[in-house]
Design an enzyme around this catalytic site. Structure first.
Site, PDB file in Angstrom:
ATOM      1  N   LYS A  20       0.849  -1.188   0.000  1.00  0.00           N
ATOM      2  CA  LYS A  20       0.000   0.000   0.000  1.00  0.00           C
ATOM      3  C   LYS A  20       0.887   1.241   0.000  1.00  0.00           C
ATOM      4  O   LYS A  20       1.483   1.599   1.012  1.00  0.00           O
ATOM      5  CB  LYS A  20      -0.912   0.045   1.226  1.00  0.00           C
ATOM      6  CG  LYS A  20      -1.954   1.145   1.080  1.00  0.00           C
ATOM      7  CD  LYS A  20      -2.365   1.795   2.384  1.00  0.00           C
ATOM      8  CE  LYS A  20      -1.526   2.941   2.826  1.00  0.00           C
ATOM      9  NZ  LYS A  20      -1.628   4.179   2.050  1.00  0.00           N
TER      10      LYS A  20
ATOM     11  N   GLU B  27      10.688   0.925   9.765  1.00  0.00           N
ATOM     12  CA  GLU B  27      11.626   2.007   9.433  1.00  0.00           C
ATOM     13  C   GLU B  27      10.896   3.299   9.759  1.00  0.00           C
ATOM     14  O   GLU B  27      10.029   3.738   8.990  1.00  0.00           O
ATOM     15  CB  GLU B  27      12.000   1.946   7.947  1.00  0.00           C
ATOM     16  CG  GLU B  27      12.770   0.704   7.547  1.00  0.00           C
ATOM     17  CD  GLU B  27      14.203   0.699   8.061  1.00  0.00           C
ATOM     18  OE1 GLU B  27      14.686   1.749   8.526  1.00  0.00           O
ATOM     19  OE2 GLU B  27      14.829  -0.366   8.003  1.00  0.00           O
TER      20      GLU B  27
ATOM     21  N   CYS C 197      13.900  10.854   6.227  1.00  0.00           N
ATOM     22  CA  CYS C 197      13.980  10.410   7.620  1.00  0.00           C
ATOM     23  C   CYS C 197      15.390  10.587   8.167  1.00  0.00           C
ATOM     24  O   CYS C 197      15.584  10.643   9.367  1.00  0.00           O
ATOM     25  CB  CYS C 197      13.551   8.962   7.717  1.00  0.00           C
ATOM     26  SG  CYS C 197      14.442   7.936   6.553  1.00  0.00           S
TER      27      CYS C 197
ATOM     28  N   GLU D  42      10.351  15.992  14.467  1.00  0.00           N
ATOM     29  CA  GLU D  42      10.906  15.908  13.116  1.00  0.00           C
ATOM     30  C   GLU D  42      10.437  17.123  12.321  1.00  0.00           C
ATOM     31  O   GLU D  42       9.230  17.384  12.241  1.00  0.00           O
ATOM     32  CB  GLU D  42      10.321  14.653  12.453  1.00  0.00           C
ATOM     33  CG  GLU D  42      11.328  13.694  11.979  1.00  0.00           C
ATOM     34  CD  GLU D  42      10.704  12.489  11.277  1.00  0.00           C
ATOM     35  OE1 GLU D  42       9.560  12.109  11.567  1.00  0.00           O
ATOM     36  OE2 GLU D  42      11.400  11.937  10.436  1.00  0.00           O
TER      37      GLU D  42
END
Ligand code: NAP
Length: 485
Positions: free
Chosen positions: A180, A255, A289, A386
């Site tokens: 997906k 991850e 990331c 983040e």
């Protein structure tokens, strides 16, 4: 204008080798973040379609698991060749839905091809063990087998290569997969369906569907036929999927997010550190990331480093993906731009200084100015969250001990970077940093040959390297007795 290839612009799910719409016929729109224009629509699938895709993957697994490693390697090499041959239309499609400059999109497509090649090679090196037996008349073998059907969920920032890291090892191991892709960038995901069919990968081995993330995620995690979940995305969603995977005790690879420190010591080569900082901060407009979230610069060189960083930041060209010389594209959506505005406002209110940028870019839509904030402090929001945008906060530190403590003071542990010319410090600091990836005097370190993955709340498992295939394999101990020796 980016040219979108009709061959790769697929607007249907691929399930069991058939291109099909959602059962309801419903779709959702995909837009180009650089222009706001609609690219097209893709299926709004849910539980029923996911269940069918899992069943198709399971049926395909019963045969695919028996293929030889050599045959799977051949299929993957063919897939890699097709990716390279169609690099340009795949890169154009990627840029159109994701916004990244065309050169970065091409590099991502090539990276996907590299992962496929790497795992084509690894397929033939899935060795087991023969173990010295404690019994004279028995022998011990440890074999490796594919785990089974894999459920894969991927983010929008690397819509091609994040799937490459999952599809390639899964197929190399003999698993089948249901993918997906993210709703912002489904086309690069669906394009894998076109490529896999062209490569002759049997129907049902790779299934791809777009739609409601919650419904699809629930079915993938609850369905007992799925034996492994591999997810790349935020820590928040990773935790949801981990919880949902508990009742059926699935293997998981996660991850997740990061909060990468980038440390520059007094003894560093400053020009090299600035070059590394630009790469580690602004690649994909800050939306990776492993992008640095916090730049820590030692007090003696702080001013000089900031001056050079600002100069290099201002030299970057912002613009549309296919414009000559552009290195900075838009952010993925309006919410990402608002988040950047909020980070800047919060920092300024707490004493931060905008050395350059700090605002929406005049190009409008998802564009934000590449930004440097000096006098950054721990109390500012971006020291904990983040950023996922082109904001570089620069903190000042005095000692090695102090900066190690600051760098490790986060629940994340994905990538970190530091610059020094002292050999002892190189080892001391890389051993003290609690991260899965360490760049020493380098700002970009990802490569298919090395294991990629985080510690702490940045994840579980590795992608790439010889380690990358292990999570798609189960070890089986076989004891052969009654040998009458
Ligand atoms: P995200 O919001 O976690 O979404 C990632 C994927 O999960 C998307 O396909 C999303 O679908 C899906 N999803 C969302 N909610 C879900 C749910 N409840 N159940 C199942 N699936 C769900 O992350 P993102 O914003 O796309 O990506 C950015 C994040 O990814 C950052 O935190 C970044 O650090 C991380 N990332 C990590 C790595 C790594 O290798 N460690 C690499 C790249 C990115 P929709 O798109 O349809 O919402």
């Amino acid at each position: 204008m980016l040219a979108i290839s009709e061959e790769f612009r697929k607007e249907l799910n691929v399930i069991g080798g058939d291109w099909v719409s959602a059962d309801s016929g419903e779709t959702f729109e995909v837009t180009n973040p650089a222009t706001g224009e609609t690219i097209g629509t893709v299926p709004m699938s849910g539980k029923a379609e996911t269940k069918r895709a899992i069943t198709a993957a399971h049926e395909a697994f019963l045969t695919f698991r028996k293929t030889s490693a050599k045959d799977r390697a051949r299929l993957l090499r063919r897939l890699r060749k097709l990716i390279i041959e169609h690099q340009e239309p795949l890169a154009q499609l990627l840029s159109a839905e994701q916004g990244k400059p065309i050169a970065e999109a091409r590099a991502e497509v090539r990276m996907s091809a590299s992962y496929v090649m790497w795992f084509a090679e690894e397929a033939r090196r899935i060795y087991g063990d023969t173990v010295p037996s404690p019994w004279a008349d028995r022998r011990i073998m440890v074999t490796k087998e594919p785990v089974g059907v894999v459920g894969a969920i991927t983010p929008w920032n690397f819509p091609s290569s994040m799937l490459a890291r999952k599809i390639a090892p899964a197929l190399a191991a003999g698993c089948t997969i249901v993918c997906k892709p993210a709703e912002a960038t489904p086309y690069s995901g669906l394009a894998w369906g076109v490529l896999c069919a062209k490569a002759g990968i049997p129907a049902g081995v790779v299934n791809i569907l777009t739609g409601d993330p919650v419904e699809i995620g629930k079915e993938l995690t609850a369905n007992p036929l799925v034996r492994k979940i591999t997810f790349t995305g935020s820590t928040r969603v990773g935790k949801i999927l981990l919880k949902q995977s508990v009742p059926t005790v699935k293997k998981v690879s996660m991850e997740l997010g990061g909060n990468a420190p980038f440390i520059v010591f007094n003894d560093a080569d400053i020009d090299r550190a600035v070059e590394g900082a630009i790469a580690a901060k602004y690649r994909n407009s800050g939306q990776t990331c492993v992008c640095t979230n916090r730049l820590y610069v030692q007090s003696k060189i702080y001013n000089k480093f900031v001056e050079k960083l600002v100069e290099a930041t201002e030299a970057m060209k912002v613009g549309q993906a296919n414009e000559e010389g552009v290195v900075q594209g838009p952010l993925i959506n309006e919410a990402a731009v608002e988040k950047c505005e909020d980070f800047v406002a919060d920092a300024v209110a707490k004493g931060g200084k905008v050395a350059t940028g700090g605002k929406r870019h005049e190009l409008g839509h998802g564009f934000f100015q590449p930004t440097v904030i000096t006098n950054a402090k721990q109390r500012m929001k971006f020291s904990k969250e983040e950023i996922f945008g082109p904001i570089a906060p620069v903190y000042k530190f005095r000692t090695e001990e102090e900066v190690i403590e600051l760098a490790n003071n986060t629940e994340y542990g994905l990538a970190c970077y530091f610059y020094t010319q002292d050999l002892g410090r190189t080892f001391r600091v890389s051993e003290a940093l609690e991260y899965g990836l360490v760049g020493v005097n380098e700002g970009i370190i990802t490569t298919v040959e090395a294991p990629f993955g985080g510690v702490k709340e940045s994840g579980i498992g590795k992608e790439g390297g010889h380690q990358g295939i292990q999570d798609y394999l189960e070890e089986k101990y076989v004891c052969i007795g009654g040998l009458g020796l």
